[in-house]
Design a protein around this motif. Structure first.
Motif, mmCIF file in Angstrom:
data_model
loop_
_atom_site.group_PDB
_atom_site.id
_atom_site.type_symbol
_atom_site.label_atom_id
_atom_site.label_comp_id
_atom_site.label_asym_id
_atom_site.label_seq_id
_atom_site.Cartn_x
_atom_site.Cartn_y
_atom_site.Cartn_z
ATOM 1 N N VAL A 7 -16.973 -22.040 26.565
ATOM 2 C CA VAL A 7 -16.808 -20.973 25.571
ATOM 3 C C VAL A 7 -15.896 -21.434 24.448
ATOM 4 O O VAL A 7 -16.188 -21.263 23.252
ATOM 5 C CB VAL A 7 -16.241 -19.695 26.242
ATOM 6 C CG1 VAL A 7 -15.776 -18.709 25.179
ATOM 7 C CG2 VAL A 7 -17.285 -19.058 27.121
ATOM 8 N N VAL A 8 -14.774 -22.067 24.829
ATOM 9 C CA VAL A 8 -13.835 -22.542 23.813
ATOM 10 C C VAL A 8 -14.504 -23.576 22.906
ATOM 11 O O VAL A 8 -14.374 -23.555 21.675
ATOM 12 C CB VAL A 8 -12.578 -23.133 24.482
ATOM 13 C CG1 VAL A 8 -11.697 -23.842 23.457
ATOM 14 C CG2 VAL A 8 -11.801 -22.036 25.176
ATOM 15 N N LEU B 147 -12.828 -17.480 17.702
ATOM 16 C CA LEU B 147 -11.849 -17.788 18.744
ATOM 17 C C LEU B 147 -10.649 -16.863 18.656
ATOM 18 O O LEU B 147 -10.107 -16.415 19.667
ATOM 19 C CB LEU B 147 -11.381 -19.237 18.611
ATOM 20 C CG LEU B 147 -12.303 -20.295 19.221
ATOM 21 C CD1 LEU B 147 -11.733 -21.679 18.982
ATOM 22 C CD2 LEU B 147 -12.457 -20.058 20.702
ATOM 23 N N GLY C 83 -16.676 -22.015 20.506
ATOM 24 C CA GLY C 83 -15.884 -21.403 19.452
ATOM 25 C C GLY C 83 -15.442 -22.422 18.421
ATOM 26 O O GLY C 83 -15.545 -22.210 17.207
ATOM 27 N N VAL C 84 -14.972 -23.570 18.905
ATOM 28 C CA VAL C 84 -14.501 -24.608 17.988
ATOM 29 C C VAL C 84 -15.657 -25.108 17.140
ATOM 30 O O VAL C 84 -15.511 -25.401 15.951
ATOM 31 C CB VAL C 84 -13.845 -25.758 18.784
ATOM 32 C CG1 VAL C 84 -13.533 -26.929 17.853
ATOM 33 C CG2 VAL C 84 -12.594 -25.272 19.470
ATOM 34 N N LEU C 85 -16.842 -25.231 17.744
ATOM 35 C CA LEU C 85 -18.008 -25.724 17.015
ATOM 36 C C LEU C 85 -18.580 -24.668 16.077
ATOM 37 O O LEU C 85 -19.525 -24.939 15.348
ATOM 38 C CB LEU C 85 -19.076 -26.184 17.989
ATOM 39 C CG LEU C 85 -18.688 -27.410 18.832
ATOM 40 C CD1 LEU C 85 -19.809 -27.803 19.761
ATOM 41 C CD2 LEU C 85 -18.293 -28.569 17.937
ATOM 42 N N ALA D 276 -17.538 -14.759 26.181
ATOM 43 C CA ALA D 276 -16.209 -14.699 26.790
ATOM 44 C C ALA D 276 -16.088 -13.483 27.704
ATOM 45 O O ALA D 276 -15.488 -13.553 28.780
ATOM 46 C CB ALA D 276 -15.148 -14.636 25.698
ATOM 47 N N THR E 86 -7.821 -24.014 14.177
ATOM 48 C CA THR E 86 -9.120 -24.524 13.730
ATOM 49 C C THR E 86 -9.795 -23.615 12.725
ATOM 50 O O THR E 86 -10.910 -23.905 12.281
ATOM 51 C CB THR E 86 -10.061 -24.698 14.930
ATOM 52 O OG1 THR E 86 -10.135 -23.426 15.601
ATOM 53 C CG2 THR E 86 -9.555 -25.737 15.902
ATOM 54 N N LEU F 94 -5.627 -21.623 19.255
ATOM 55 C CA LEU F 94 -6.625 -22.629 18.887
ATOM 56 C C LEU F 94 -7.479 -22.132 17.718
ATOM 57 O O LEU F 94 -7.780 -22.887 16.784
ATOM 58 C CB LEU F 94 -7.507 -22.922 20.102
ATOM 59 C CG LEU F 94 -8.427 -24.123 19.991
ATOM 60 C CD1 LEU F 94 -7.598 -25.402 19.896
ATOM 61 C CD2 LEU F 94 -9.378 -24.189 21.165
ATOM 62 N N LEU G 187 -11.066 -13.708 20.395
ATOM 63 C CA LEU G 187 -10.993 -13.673 21.861
ATOM 64 C C LEU G 187 -9.645 -13.155 22.344
ATOM 65 O O LEU G 187 -9.500 -12.709 23.485
ATOM 66 C CB LEU G 187 -11.251 -15.065 22.430
ATOM 67 C CG LEU G 187 -12.663 -15.592 22.225
ATOM 68 C CD1 LEU G 187 -12.861 -16.864 23.009
ATOM 69 C CD2 LEU G 187 -13.681 -14.559 22.668
ATOM 70 N N PHE H 292 -9.154 -9.684 24.210
ATOM 71 C CA PHE H 292 -9.133 -9.366 25.646
ATOM 72 C C PHE H 292 -7.706 -9.299 26.166
ATOM 73 O O PHE H 292 -7.369 -8.453 26.996
ATOM 74 C CB PHE H 292 -9.937 -10.410 26.416
ATOM 75 C CG PHE H 292 -11.407 -10.340 26.129
ATOM 76 C CD1 PHE H 292 -12.131 -9.222 26.512
ATOM 77 C CD2 PHE H 292 -12.051 -11.357 25.461
ATOM 78 C CE1 PHE H 292 -13.482 -9.146 26.245
ATOM 79 C CE2 PHE H 292 -13.389 -11.278 25.198
ATOM 80 C CZ PHE H 292 -14.114 -10.169 25.581
ATOM 81 N N ARG I 145 -11.149 -20.678 13.107
ATOM 82 C CA ARG I 145 -12.393 -20.079 13.598
ATOM 83 C C ARG I 145 -12.114 -18.619 13.944
ATOM 84 O O ARG I 145 -11.381 -18.334 14.897
ATOM 85 C CB ARG I 145 -12.865 -20.784 14.865
ATOM 86 C CG ARG I 145 -13.280 -22.220 14.662
ATOM 87 C CD ARG I 145 -14.571 -22.313 13.920
ATOM 88 N NE ARG I 145 -14.936 -23.712 13.710
ATOM 89 C CZ ARG I 145 -15.794 -24.116 12.809
ATOM 90 N NH1 ARG I 145 -16.362 -23.248 11.997
ATOM 91 N NH2 ARG I 145 -16.091 -25.380 12.696
ATOM 92 N N VAL J 169 -6.225 -19.395 23.440
ATOM 93 C CA VAL J 169 -7.474 -19.479 22.673
ATOM 94 C C VAL J 169 -7.257 -18.975 21.247
ATOM 95 O O VAL J 169 -7.765 -19.567 20.284
ATOM 96 C CB VAL J 169 -8.565 -18.670 23.397
ATOM 97 C CG1 VAL J 169 -9.831 -18.655 22.557
ATOM 98 C CG2 VAL J 169 -8.855 -19.254 24.746
ATOM 99 N N LEU K 199 -19.880 -15.225 20.679
ATOM 100 C CA LEU K 199 -18.727 -15.789 21.371
ATOM 101 C C LEU K 199 -18.032 -14.708 22.198
ATOM 102 O O LEU K 199 -17.660 -14.928 23.355
ATOM 103 C CB LEU K 199 -17.757 -16.366 20.344
ATOM 104 C CG LEU K 199 -16.728 -17.329 20.928
ATOM 105 C CD1 LEU K 199 -17.416 -18.547 21.487
ATOM 106 C CD2 LEU K 199 -15.717 -17.728 19.876
ATOM 107 N N LEU K 200 -17.866 -13.543 21.587
ATOM 108 C CA LEU K 200 -17.212 -12.439 22.297
ATOM 109 C C LEU K 200 -17.995 -12.078 23.546
ATOM 110 O O LEU K 200 -17.430 -11.893 24.630
ATOM 111 C CB LEU K 200 -17.107 -11.224 21.382
ATOM 112 C CG LEU K 200 -15.809 -11.103 20.595
ATOM 113 C CD1 LEU K 200 -15.833 -9.834 19.751
ATOM 114 C CD2 LEU K 200 -14.618 -11.089 21.512
#
Lengths: 129, 670
Positions: A32-33, B267, A36-38, A49, B262, B258, B270, B273, B264, B255, A45-46
């Motif tokens: 998942v991470v 991310l 997200g980075v890609l 996750a 990055t 991160l 996230l 949650f 993003r 996350v 993504l949500l």
């Protein structure tokens, strides 16, 4: 990576092997991470996750019961209650957050974002108990 | 709040306010546009800070757990209660196996490896005693054979006594030992103990510890519900947050960090949650504890070996649904669960009831149930509340009064001098004739013999003394040895401590002495007090039998404390008359039991020892059980050499045999 995680997790949850469960979750979380980075789009993504989190939660709960109460008694009832309510709470939180995100994005200043981020992280540090 | 923290708080509030202001009226910051380092550095710093926060949160959780464990260890083991098992009783020889196991790779660097030396000395003593018994070679000869290794064919076993404490190995030998994972000295010790058992006629032993002992090494002790929560005033209940919140929050922060670094947004999202779970944990009320627990047993006074059904029911008496309710019943240590499980988990709506039924097997003694442990959690499992709920139940299992062979018990009172003693002296019943010594009363001179032979001789009669007997049961922690070898060998079954066999024998002895009209008392060699000086009469006898069943000193749980055998013997000695005969019931599982018997002897009490053999039913074939029986035989021999009659009793034999010998004289030595 994700497929490997799913495989490991499925095995762990079907046969009740706790040692296969943690690596499975780790692989899934890692994928998942990575996604997200890609640059996977936020809604997908949500959702991903959310599912991983749910799998982790139900697995942890189940193994906790097995450890404390044993495998013999029927635990379907409390597992169902737990799983459903977890799904509900996480889904509600994620939806609400995503709604706000979708509603306010675009055309804001970077300075505002930075100020908010700095503020929240500083507050987290300060109010950590 | 520290100064740094206050500063952070101010910065955080100010920065947050600025952010909100800028979002609300974007025009204010239109003139400011960040480029280059000014744009990237704050982002990176914030991202790294979030990650640091996650790491710290995890570290805190770990440290909190560790501290909690250390704190709890003093009073409880910290593990979740497992009352369906009896406390684990070590099979005979576990102590020895533990010592062999403790031989490490590192202590070889010590100049004087004390534990190795002691181990070898002990094993050498056992060897000398075992090989030189009966018509065997003299101890000196055995010593010589041990030194030159001619006592066994096993080169490793002979090397144990003949070689160095730290064996010097060739490189290949060292590598092989490393691969095997067992230091050469420990390996030799096991081989030596096994070879010794074989030589001494105890049968073939494997040079490895038996399965029961290996289980006893790694096994967590069974935890009683009453010991689960830490001791103290408010220990009936504990409310805590589970580590679930911390886990999710830390992951979300990491996350999110991160995502910030990055750039993003997905991310970063996230982290939602984490916010959800934290918010939920703050908002949700503590789980309810409004439950009523009831326990019913099918038979409160069963006979030994009966199966008793226990029904535990729980009702939600609050007005909130219990989403996650787990219940562990406080099964007393003496009762083993043979069917079903004393634990269950369910969800309960208000007013509903759930119950579980399990079966225990009754064993002798009064068994009071521990409180039931109720664990309630909220639906997400972020908070839990553990409560001990008392429901008084006692299962009282008393063996029927021993039916005595030989008709009704003697009804006559036996004030002074009914029982015939073996000591020669004045009396009415002929005992022996011996040569005259100056000072003998003229009335006891055998005048006929004087007339016939011209020599003086004195007739001695059985001296009639009033006998008083004290039955002393060895109930130190060391005596709580499993007497059925820990069960079926896989370590799952419920053992029985040999102390319980000793207590049963003591009960039979007490009945026997009573029916013979001898004043009898009872004492336990234990840190827990249990002392009844010799007495007579129905009440006294009932008190003794009651103590044998219900006294905690003679119960199923080994005592916590140590007891100094000599001091305990002195205590008992001071409370009884000096001429009281002592029957010491002990499995002789360690040298201190021999010391205790000899101390009684030294205080002037006539002592006899009745020793239930813990290895009587064992099927263990590890070296440790061989060593245990050798050491025990050595103790029996030491007692007999000191003039103390010691009888080795196989507890599978009926008690009647014991009581018969117990009545006639001191228990006979075989």
């Amino acid at each position: 990576m994700g497929a490997l995680g799913v495989l490991s997790l499925a095995g762990a949850l079907t046969f009740g092997v706790e040692s296969a469960y943690a690596p499975g979750i780790a692989l899934l979380a890692g994928s998942v991470v990575l996604a997200g980075v890609l640059g996977l789009t936020p809604p997908f993504l949500l959702a991903a996750a959310f599912l991983v989190l749910l799998a982790w939660d139900v697995g942890k709960h189940g193994f906790g019961i097995a450890r404390e109460v044993g495998r013999e008694p029927s635990t379907f009832r409390i597992e169902a209650v737990h799983g459903l309510s977890s799904a509900l709470v996480y889904a509600a939180g994620a939806t609400l957050g995503y709604g706000i995100y979708a509603g306010v994005t675009g055309g804001r200043s970077v300075v505002a974002l930075l100020a908010l981020l700095v503020g929240s992280v500083a507050l987290l540090f300060a109010l950590r108990t | 709040m520290s100064r740094a923290r206050r500063g952070l708080l101010v910065v955080g509030l100010a920065s947050g306010l600025v952010g909100v202001l800028l979002v609300a009226s974007p025009g204010v910051a239109r003139g400011v546009s960040l480029t280059g380092a000014a744009r990237t550095v704050p982002v990176a710093v914030v991202g790294v800070a979030a990650a640091a926060l996650a790491a710290r949160s995890l570290l805190d959780a770990r440290r909190g757990n560790a501290a909690g464990d250390g704190e709890r260890k003093a009073t409880t083991s910290g593990a979740f209660p497992s009352p369906e098992r009896r406390p684990r009783y070590d099979p005979p020889g576990t102590e020895f196996a533990r010592r062999v196991d403790a031989i490490g790779w590192t202590d070889r660097r010590d100049a004087e490896p004390a534990n190795r030396r002691e181990l070898r000395d002990d094993l050498r003593n056992a060897a000398t005693s075992a090989l030189s018994r009966g018509s065997g070679p003299s101890p000196r000869e055995v010593e010589r054979r041990l030194r030159d290794g001619s006592w066994t064919d096993d080169p490793l076993a002979s090397a144990f006594f003949a070689g160095d404490l730290v064996p010097s190995l060739s490189l290949s030998g060292y590598v092989r030992a490393l691969v095997r994972g067992e230091p050469p000295f420990a390996r030799r010790a096991g081989r030596a103990a096994a070879a010794l058992s074989k030589r001494a006629g105890a049968g073939d032993m494997t040079p490895a510890p038996s399965a029961d002992v290996r289980v006893a090494f790694g096994d967590e002790p069974a935890v009683r519900t009453s010991r689960y929560l830490p001791d103290g005033e408010e220990s009936r209940e504990r409310e805590s947050a589970t580590d679930r919140v911390r886990g999710v929050t830390a992951a979300a922060l990491a996350v999110g960090g991160l995502g910030i670094v990055t750039l993003r947004p997905g991310l970063l999202l996230l982290a939602l949650f984490g916010i959800t779970v934290s918010g939920y944990a703050r908002a949700v009320p503590a789980p309810s504890r409004a439950v009523a627990v009831e326990r019913a047993v099918s038979d409160a006074e069963p006979a030994v070996g009966d199966e008793v059904e226990v029904t535990l029911s729980v009702r939600n008496v609050g007005d909130a649904t219990l989403a996650d309710l787990r219940l562990v019943d406080g099964v007393p240590p003496g009762l083993a669960v043979v069917d079903g499980s004393p634990k269950f988990a369910t969800a309960l709506r208000p007013g509903k009831r759930a119950s579980v039924t399990y079966t225990v097997e009754a064993a002798r003694g009064d068994h009071a149930f521990d409180p039931a442990l109720v664990v309630t959690r909220d639906a997400l499992g972020v908070r839990k509340r553990e409560t001990l709920v008392d429901t008084e139940t006692t299962v009282s299992c008393r063996p029927p009064a021993q039916s005595l062979p030989g008709g009704a018990p003697a009804r006559t009172t036996t004030r002074a001098g009914r029982s015939r003693s073996d000591a020669p002296g004045p009396g009415v019943e002929f005992h022996s004739v011996r040569e005259y010594r100056p000072g003998d009363p003229p009335s006891r001179i055998d005048w006929r013999r004087k007339a016939k032979t011209g020599e003086f001789s004195t007739v001695a009669f059985h001296e009639h003394r009033r006998q008083r007997v004290l039955v002393v049961v060895d109930a130190r922690a060391e005596a709580y040895v499993a007497w059925d070898g820990g069960g079926d060998g896989d370590g799952n079954s419920n053992g029985e401590p040999v102390v319980q066999r000793g207590v049963a024998a003591a009960a039979a002895l007490v009945s026997r002495f009573r029916s013979a009209g001898v004043p009898v008392g009872l004492a336990a060699l234990s840190p827990r007090s249990c002392r009844f000086p010799p007495g007579r009469g129905g009440d006294h006898h009932r008190r003794l039998q009651e103590a044998l069943v219900a006294s905690p000193a003679l119960g199923w749980v080994p005592p916590d404390g140590e007891v100094d055998a000599s001091a305990a013997v002195r205590e008992i000695h001071r409370r009884v008359r000096a001429d009281t005969r002592v029957v010491f019931v002990s499995p002789l599982s360690d040298d201190a039991s021999v010391t205790a018997a000899r101390r009684f002897d030294a205080h002037g009490h006539p002592v006899s020892v009745l020793s239930p053999d813990p290895a009587a039913r064992t099927r263990a074939r590890g070296y440790e059980s061989g060593y245990a029986s050798l050491a025990r035989e050595r103790r029996l021999r030491r007692l007999r050499a000191a003039g103390i009659p010691a009888s080795d009793w196989d507890p599978t034999e009926p008690l009647r045999e014991v009581t018969r010998s117990g009545q006639s004289r001191a228990t006979t030595s075989r």
